[in-house]
Design a protein around this motif. Structure first.
Motif, mmCIF file in Angstrom:
data_model
loop_
_atom_site.group_PDB
_atom_site.id
_atom_site.type_symbol
_atom_site.label_atom_id
_atom_site.label_comp_id
_atom_site.label_asym_id
_atom_site.label_seq_id
_atom_site.Cartn_x
_atom_site.Cartn_y
_atom_site.Cartn_z
ATOM 1 N N UNK A 45 0.837 -1.202 0.000
ATOM 2 C CA UNK A 45 0.000 0.000 0.000
ATOM 3 C C UNK A 45 0.869 1.249 0.000
ATOM 4 N N UNK A 46 1.913 1.284 0.819
ATOM 5 C CA UNK A 46 2.792 2.452 0.862
ATOM 6 C C UNK A 46 3.524 2.647 -0.465
ATOM 7 N N UNK A 47 3.986 1.561 -1.079
ATOM 8 C CA UNK A 47 4.635 1.659 -2.390
ATOM 9 C C UNK A 47 3.657 2.186 -3.440
ATOM 10 N N UNK A 48 2.435 1.668 -3.418
ATOM 11 C CA UNK A 48 1.423 2.092 -4.380
ATOM 12 C C UNK A 48 1.044 3.559 -4.160
ATOM 13 N N UNK A 49 1.005 3.984 -2.901
ATOM 14 C CA UNK A 49 0.707 5.388 -2.609
ATOM 15 C C UNK A 49 1.790 6.306 -3.191
ATOM 16 N N UNK A 50 3.047 5.943 -3.029
ATOM 17 C CA UNK A 50 4.143 6.759 -3.558
ATOM 18 C C UNK A 50 4.095 6.815 -5.082
ATOM 19 N N UNK A 51 3.851 5.671 -5.710
ATOM 20 C CA UNK A 51 3.727 5.653 -7.169
ATOM 21 C C UNK A 51 2.537 6.497 -7.604
ATOM 22 N N UNK A 52 1.414 6.356 -6.898
ATOM 23 C CA UNK A 52 0.216 7.134 -7.220
ATOM 24 C C UNK A 52 0.450 8.630 -7.110
ATOM 25 N N UNK A 53 1.202 9.059 -6.103
ATOM 26 C CA UNK A 53 1.523 10.484 -5.958
ATOM 27 C C UNK A 53 2.315 10.993 -7.157
ATOM 28 N N UNK A 54 3.352 10.241 -7.536
ATOM 29 C CA UNK A 54 4.192 10.650 -8.672
ATOM 30 C C UNK A 54 3.385 10.714 -9.959
ATOM 31 N N UNK A 55 2.613 9.671 -10.222
ATOM 32 C CA UNK A 55 1.819 9.616 -11.440
ATOM 33 C C UNK A 55 0.744 10.703 -11.417
ATOM 34 N N UNK A 56 0.108 10.891 -10.268
ATOM 35 C CA UNK A 56 -0.931 11.912 -10.138
ATOM 36 C C UNK A 56 -0.406 13.312 -10.410
ATOM 37 N N UNK A 57 0.751 13.641 -9.852
ATOM 38 C CA UNK A 57 1.339 14.963 -10.090
ATOM 39 C C UNK A 57 1.657 15.157 -11.567
ATOM 40 N N UNK A 58 2.227 14.126 -12.205
ATOM 41 C CA UNK A 58 2.548 14.218 -13.628
ATOM 42 C C UNK A 58 1.273 14.337 -14.469
ATOM 43 N N UNK A 59 0.225 13.641 -14.070
ATOM 44 C CA UNK A 59 -1.048 13.712 -14.778
ATOM 45 C C UNK A 59 -1.657 15.103 -14.682
ATOM 46 N N UNK A 60 -1.572 15.721 -13.514
ATOM 47 C CA UNK A 60 -2.066 17.092 -13.342
ATOM 48 C C UNK A 60 -1.328 18.059 -14.264
ATOM 49 N N UNK A 61 -0.005 17.931 -14.319
ATOM 50 C CA UNK A 61 0.797 18.817 -15.168
ATOM 51 C C UNK A 61 0.406 18.650 -16.634
ATOM 52 N N UNK A 62 0.290 17.401 -17.082
ATOM 53 C CA UNK A 62 -0.064 17.138 -18.479
ATOM 54 C C UNK A 62 -1.460 17.650 -18.806
ATOM 55 N N UNK A 63 -2.410 17.426 -17.919
ATOM 56 C CA UNK A 63 -3.780 17.897 -18.155
ATOM 57 C C UNK A 63 -3.838 19.414 -18.193
ATOM 58 N N UNK A 64 -3.156 20.079 -17.259
ATOM 59 C CA UNK A 64 -3.173 21.543 -17.229
ATOM 60 C C UNK A 64 -2.554 22.120 -18.496
ATOM 61 N N UNK A 65 -1.504 21.483 -18.998
ATOM 62 C CA UNK A 65 -0.861 21.942 -20.237
ATOM 63 C C UNK A 65 -1.849 21.867 -21.399
ATOM 64 N N UNK A 66 -2.574 20.757 -21.496
ATOM 65 C CA UNK A 66 -3.552 20.588 -22.569
ATOM 66 C C UNK A 66 -4.686 21.603 -22.432
ATOM 67 N N UNK A 67 -5.173 21.808 -21.222
ATOM 68 C CA UNK A 67 -6.259 22.767 -21.004
ATOM 69 C C UNK A 67 -5.815 24.185 -21.345
ATOM 70 N N UNK A 68 -4.591 24.543 -20.981
ATOM 71 C CA UNK A 68 -4.070 25.874 -21.301
ATOM 72 C C UNK A 68 -3.900 26.057 -22.807
ATOM 73 N N UNK A 69 -3.415 25.022 -23.495
ATOM 74 C CA UNK A 69 -3.276 25.085 -24.955
ATOM 75 C C UNK A 69 -4.634 25.255 -25.613
ATOM 76 N N UNK A 70 -5.612 24.492 -25.151
ATOM 77 C CA UNK A 70 -6.966 24.571 -25.703
ATOM 78 C C UNK A 70 -7.552 25.961 -25.499
ATOM 79 N N UNK A 71 -7.343 26.514 -24.319
ATOM 80 C CA UNK A 71 -7.887 27.847 -24.030
ATOM 81 C C UNK A 71 -7.190 28.930 -24.843
ATOM 82 N N UNK A 72 -5.908 28.756 -25.103
ATOM 83 C CA UNK A 72 -5.167 29.771 -25.859
ATOM 84 C C UNK A 72 -5.649 29.867 -27.306
#
Length: 165
Positions: A126-153
């Protein structure tokens, strides 16, 4: 907003046909829809007699935007043997006895967690999965925000999609 609804319905259909995690996709769709939401500005006017009147702006650009900075995204990790995978394929899901759904903010904070499946997870996993989930989640947020900003521009010059476009 209609564009996002059309894209989400097409994406969810592809997700169900090709395999993938519904919770992850829905969390991305919700954050994208909230990012695109605009609330018209409302003012309360008071006359000399003390009666109040609500005034709604007619200008479509005179609006308030929702802050989606802390809206979490869901990352699903499936336990297979002594390892875990993110966004398991259909074959990987068939081999997995337990999965962990983790919701993560853009800053990497865990907001909730849920174990699904009939199998069990040991605390170390569970602790290993939580750490992986945090890393993946942060990267997913960055990628999604980039796409949303591009779309809005793109503004009004973006390609119209679907009958609601």
């Amino acid at each position: 907003m209609a564009k996002y609804i059309f894209e989400v319905s097409v994406s969810l259909e592809m997700l169900l046909v090709c395999g993938g995690n519904l919770f992850d996709a829905i969390s991305i769709a919700v954050k994208a829809a909230l990012f695109n939401t605009r609330i018209p500005k409302v003012r309360v006017l008071e006359d000399e007699e003390g009666s109040k009147e609500i005034e709604l702006s007619d200008d479509p650009y005179d609006c308030i935007r929702l802050n989606v900075e802390n809206v979490p995204l869901i990352v699903t990790l499936s336990k297979i043997g002594y390892r875990h995978v993110v966004d398991a394929t259909l074959e990987e899901e068939a081999c997995s006895l337990a999965s962990l759904l983790i919701s993560v903010t853009g800053k990497g904070a865990l907001t909730s967690m849920k174990k699904v499946g009939k199998g069990s997870l040991d605390p170390e996993s569970i602790f290993e999965m939580m750490e992986t989930g945090k890393k993946v989640g942060k990267a997913l947020h960055v990628a999604l925000q980039k796409i949303l900003d591009e779309e809005e521009s793109l503004g009004t010059s973006r390609q119209k999609v679907g009958f609601l476009g």
